[in-house]
Design a protein around this motif. Structure first.
Motif, PDB file in Angstrom:
ATOM      1  N   PRO A 219       0.722  -1.151   0.047  1.00  0.00           N
ATOM      2  CA  PRO A 219       0.119  -0.011  -0.006  1.00  0.00           C
ATOM      3  C   PRO A 219       0.701   1.205   0.067  1.00  0.00           C
ATOM      4  O   PRO A 219       0.299   2.250  -0.637  1.00  0.00           O
ATOM      5  N   VAL A 220       1.973   1.306   0.551  1.00  0.00           N
ATOM      6  CA  VAL A 220       2.636   2.406   0.757  1.00  0.00           C
ATOM      7  C   VAL A 220       3.213   2.772  -0.926  1.00  0.00           C
ATOM      8  O   VAL A 220       3.192   4.017  -1.341  1.00  0.00           O
ATOM      9  N   LEU A 221       3.831   1.673  -1.575  1.00  0.00           N
ATOM     10  CA  LEU A 221       3.971   1.944  -2.991  1.00  0.00           C
ATOM     11  C   LEU A 221       2.799   2.446  -4.071  1.00  0.00           C
ATOM     12  O   LEU A 221       2.965   3.148  -4.720  1.00  0.00           O
ATOM     13  N   ALA A 222       1.951   1.633  -3.717  1.00  0.00           N
ATOM     14  CA  ALA A 222       0.582   1.976  -4.447  1.00  0.00           C
ATOM     15  C   ALA A 222      -0.193   3.444  -4.200  1.00  0.00           C
ATOM     16  O   ALA A 222      -0.631   3.954  -5.332  1.00  0.00           O
ATOM     17  N   ALA A 223       0.421   3.906  -2.891  1.00  0.00           N
ATOM     18  CA  ALA A 223      -0.059   5.215  -2.575  1.00  0.00           C
ATOM     19  C   ALA A 223       0.592   6.398  -3.678  1.00  0.00           C
ATOM     20  O   ALA A 223      -0.161   7.471  -3.733  1.00  0.00           O
ATOM     21  N   PHE A 224       1.747   6.147  -4.416  1.00  0.00           N
ATOM     22  CA  PHE A 224       2.402   6.797  -5.131  1.00  0.00           C
ATOM     23  C   PHE A 224       1.964   6.770  -6.698  1.00  0.00           C
ATOM     24  O   PHE A 224       2.397   7.603  -7.577  1.00  0.00           O
ATOM     25  N   ILE A 225       1.045   5.711  -6.868  1.00  0.00           N
ATOM     26  CA  ILE A 225       0.723   5.604  -8.320  1.00  0.00           C
ATOM     27  C   ILE A 225      -0.200   6.758  -8.769  1.00  0.00           C
ATOM     28  O   ILE A 225      -1.052   7.205  -8.124  1.00  0.00           O
ATOM     29  N   LYS A 226       0.134   7.321  -9.899  1.00  0.00           N
ATOM     30  CA  LYS A 226      -0.680   8.461 -10.554  1.00  0.00           C
ATOM     31  C   LYS A 226      -1.704   7.979 -11.558  1.00  0.00           C
ATOM     32  O   LYS A 226      -1.693   7.088 -12.171  1.00  0.00           O
ATOM     33  N   HIS A 227      -3.048   8.429 -11.259  1.00  0.00           N
ATOM     34  CA  HIS A 227      -3.874   8.082 -12.009  1.00  0.00           C
ATOM     35  C   HIS A 227      -4.158   8.518 -13.487  1.00  0.00           C
ATOM     36  O   HIS A 227      -4.130   9.683 -13.849  1.00  0.00           O
TER      37      HIS A 227
END
Length: 526
Positions: A496-504
């Motif tokens: 979830p830490v890495l996923a939070a930085f995904i740009k939509h």
């Protein structure tokens, strides 16, 4: 080659070939889950508890090293023939796995070694099954519409994960564990015939240049890393400072160091480095790596816990996995429909990562007195997290690249998940063996510990021991398996830490897809 968009209005064609694609995908998933419930019996017959994780590791390693090659071959030569070839290879490997340790191949003395080798061959074929199914859907369906199809595929994967333990348990209890592999043959035969007759894909004229040097160097580096995690620090392996482990470490560093300049110079790189310039692609690749690490690594030990510590039969062990598979299937369908309807996807990997970490923590709390129903609740939580993650990672990877790199994107996502699973199984196997040996030594002494930790330890054998010794062994097994799940938390929480930085990035639809390639680039339909 100019980017090519999926042709519009092909939903009918997709639905015609979908049964064959789903059956092929089910083969790869079904096999792993069937073997999971059969493993305690296989270990008992072929003698090799200390090597039981290698049966999974060999399969995942074969899948890992072949995935980028299958993806690139499909991009260059067209996916139909490459896909069919991977199915044939998988079926040959399945037949040989079923024969391992039999009188046809020399008896049980070398049975475990044969099984591990044949599982690697089977994994080579499985790599082509997984990546080509995803890439074929990507060829025919634009990203905006892809969510519902990938939701269906995720549900089928979950169904295979449900049916696998049940079928595996029934086969193990009523027939023979060898049929856990032979059952692939009729299923694969049906998929093969259906796809030969029904699958028609555009075939492009391209300059066919395979990056064999890059593939070889990558295979050497990955294999060295897996051997380090498998052999390092174990009682039956080598100390971390031994020349064997240090040599493997040097080999891995050199091979992976050479891989980058090789890929930069290759006309058709096996893994084009330019795709990692996209932030979303790089992040989702890391997430896939961690997902494979935690999921495949830890899931290898659930049937072992159920059948040894909790005393379930192989059939009941399959039934007890239903909560995890059912929750994963329901969530996968929900996520697929939601993405297709709204086009939004960023929240799903964040939610899935948090839930998966909670599930691992709950499983790590188990001990020798944990009832089966409680384990069912814990693995249901884990299944919820898996449902949010499994297909979302593939969708984000595919949406991050141009259409011409679709096979590479599909293979890269599968590759990182597989390599994570390979490392996870190896590392968690080392943790399990180390903790088991330490706990047994403390409870039954060094001599007995060496006997039980490296030899035959299946439910039938445990039932023949006196109550005191059996209690010590079950306690040690529970401690060792619990340690595996606790170790998996460290990798789960990073998701979830890495996923939070995904740009939509808006998902492409048929209307806003890139322009078609020039007509002369299309030679025929396969």
């Amino acid at each position: 080659m100019t980017e090519t968009a999926p042709a519009p209005g092909r939903s009918r064609e997709v639905m015609v070939i979908l049964p064959g694609l789903l059956l092929a995908m089910m083969l790869a998933m079904l096999d792993n889950m069937i073997v999971g419930t059969a493993m305690p019996r296989i270990v008992g017959e072929l003698n090799g508890l200390e090597y039981f994780t290698w049966v999974t590791t060999a399969y995942v390693l074969g899948t890992t090293v072949s995935t980028p090659i299958w993806g690139k071959l499909g991009d260059l030569y067209g996916r139909k023939n490459i896909f069919i070839g991977s199915i044939v290879l998988f079926l040959v490997g399945s037949a040989l796995c079923g024969m391992a340790g039999s009188s046809l191949l020399g008896g049980t003395d070398s049975g475990m070694t044969e099984l591990i080798a044949f599982r690697a061959l089977q994994g080579l074929g499985a790599g082509g099954l997984i990546v080509n199914v995803m890439a074929i859907i990507g060829d025919l369906v634009p990203p905006r519409e892809r969510g519902q199809y990938q939701g269906i595929m995720a549900a089928i994967m979950s169904l295979a994960m449900i049916a696998g333990p049940l079928v595996g348990g029934f086969i193990t209890d009523n027939l023979n564990w060898r049929w856990a592999f032979y059952v692939n043959l009729p299923l694969g035969g049906v998929a093969l015939i259906w796809l030969i007759l029904k699958l028609h894909l555009p075939k492009y004229r391209t300059e066919h240049r395979i990056d064999w040097l890059g593939a070889a160097v990558l295979t050497v580096g990955i294999t060295a890393l897996v051997l380090i995690t498998s052999w390092g620090g174990q009682a039956h392996g080598y100390p971390w400072g031994s020349w064997q482990i240090l040599s493997l470490a040097v080999l891995a560093v050199v091979a992976l160091g050479l891989f980058i300049p090789i890929e930069r110079r290759a006309p058709e790189p096996i893994m084009p480095l330019h795709v990692f310039g996209n932030r979303n692609f790089s992040l989702i690749s890391l997430i896939s790596l961690l997902l494979g690490f935690a999921m495949f690594g830890a899931l290898s030990f659930i049937p072992l816990f159920q059948q040894t510590v909790q005393g379930s039969t192989a059939t009941n062990s399959g039934l007890l996995l239903l909560p995890m598979m059912g929750s994963a299937m329901v969530v996968s369908l929900f996520v697929g429909k939601s993405i297709t309807k709204t086009g939004r996807y960023k929240a799903f990997p964040v939610i899935g990562g948090v839930i998966m970490a909670v599930g691992m923590w709950l499983l790590g709390l188990q001990d020798v007195n944990t009832p089966a129903w409680q384990t069912g609740v814990f693995i249901a939580v884990l299944g919820l997290g898996m449902g949010f993650l499994m297909q979302t990672t593939m969708l984000i990877a595919q949406n991050s690249v141009e259409q011409r790199d679709l096979g590479v994107a599909s293979s890269a996502s599968t590759f990182f998940r597989s390599i994570g699973g390979s490392f996870g199984v190896s590392l968690f196997g080392a943790i399990f063996n180390s903790r088991l040996a330490d706990s047994l030594t403390e409870r039954v002494g060094a001599e007995a510990a060496a006997k039980f930790s490296s030899g035959r330890m299946d439910p039938a054998m445990l039932g023949q021991l006196d109550p005191s010794t059996r209690g010590d062994i079950l306690t040690s097994l529970a401690i060792a398996i619990g340690g595996v799940f606790m170790a998996a938390i460290a990798f789960s929480v990073l998701v979830p830490v890495l996923a939070a930085f995904i740009k939509h990035v808006p998902l492409r639809s048929g209307a806003d897809a890139p322009a078609q390639a020039p007509a002369e680039s299309v030679a025929a339909f396969e």
